[in-house]
Design a protein around this motif. Sequence first.
Motif, short mmCIF file in Angstrom:
data_model
loop_
_atom_site.label_atom_id
_atom_site.label_comp_id
_atom_site.label_asym_id
_atom_site.label_seq_id
_atom_site.Cartn_x
_atom_site.Cartn_y
_atom_site.Cartn_z
N LEU A 5 12.20 1.98 -2.97
CA LEU A 5 10.84 1.64 -3.67
C LEU A 5 10.28 3.29 -4.24
N SER A 6 10.94 2.50 -5.59
CA SER A 6 10.46 3.91 -6.78
C SER A 6 8.67 3.83 -6.96
N PHE A 37 8.20 -4.68 -11.64
CA PHE A 37 6.80 -4.70 -11.79
C PHE A 37 6.40 -3.93 -12.40
N VAL A 38 5.37 -4.30 -13.09
CA VAL A 38 4.48 -3.56 -13.92
C VAL A 38 2.71 -3.58 -14.18
N MET A 39 2.34 -2.19 -13.69
CA MET A 39 0.87 -2.32 -13.47
C MET A 39 0.18 -1.72 -14.75
N LYS A 40 -1.23 -1.39 -15.26
CA LYS A 40 -1.48 -1.08 -15.83
C LYS A 40 -2.49 -0.37 -15.58
N LYS A 41 -3.41 1.03 -15.68
CA LYS A 41 -4.17 0.91 -15.39
C LYS A 41 -5.40 2.70 -16.46
N ASP A 42 -6.06 1.96 -16.93
CA ASP A 42 -7.02 3.29 -18.15
C ASP A 42 -5.60 3.67 -19.26
N ILE A 46 2.36 2.16 -14.76
CA ILE A 46 3.17 2.35 -13.89
C ILE A 46 4.00 0.95 -13.57
N ALA A 47 5.43 1.84 -13.12
CA ALA A 47 6.28 0.71 -12.91
C ALA A 47 6.58 0.78 -11.51
N ILE A 48 7.10 -0.41 -10.60
CA ILE A 48 7.85 -0.06 -9.09
C ILE A 48 8.70 -0.65 -9.44
N VAL A 49 9.49 -0.46 -8.88
CA VAL A 49 11.33 -0.89 -8.12
C VAL A 49 11.55 -0.38 -7.25
N ILE A 50 12.19 -1.94 -6.79
CA ILE A 50 12.57 -2.44 -5.30
C ILE A 50 14.16 -1.95 -5.87
N ARG A 51 14.79 -1.27 -5.06
CA ARG A 51 16.80 -1.35 -5.16
C ARG A 51 17.19 -1.30 -3.68
#
Length: 80
Positions: A5-6, A37-42, A46-51
Amino acid sequence: MSKKLSIIRFKPKPEHYDDFLQDVIENGKERDPGTHFVMKKDDEVIAIVIRDAEGFEQSAQDGVVTVSYTHLTLPTICSV
């Protein structure tokens, strides 16, 4: 098979925020469903990657695809 998980936090320069966000979203569409997955905060993206762990290790050995970071501050990367 084990997974990695990155979590990558980017803080694009304000004038490039929308373009950068769209690039990250488009890049995730080219990957396996449910792995990016991509999230935004302010002002952060933020990218979340499962490999697969093996694929992650091979990518690290092969090097990372180069991209232009002229529109970013330095990203924060956390892999577990």
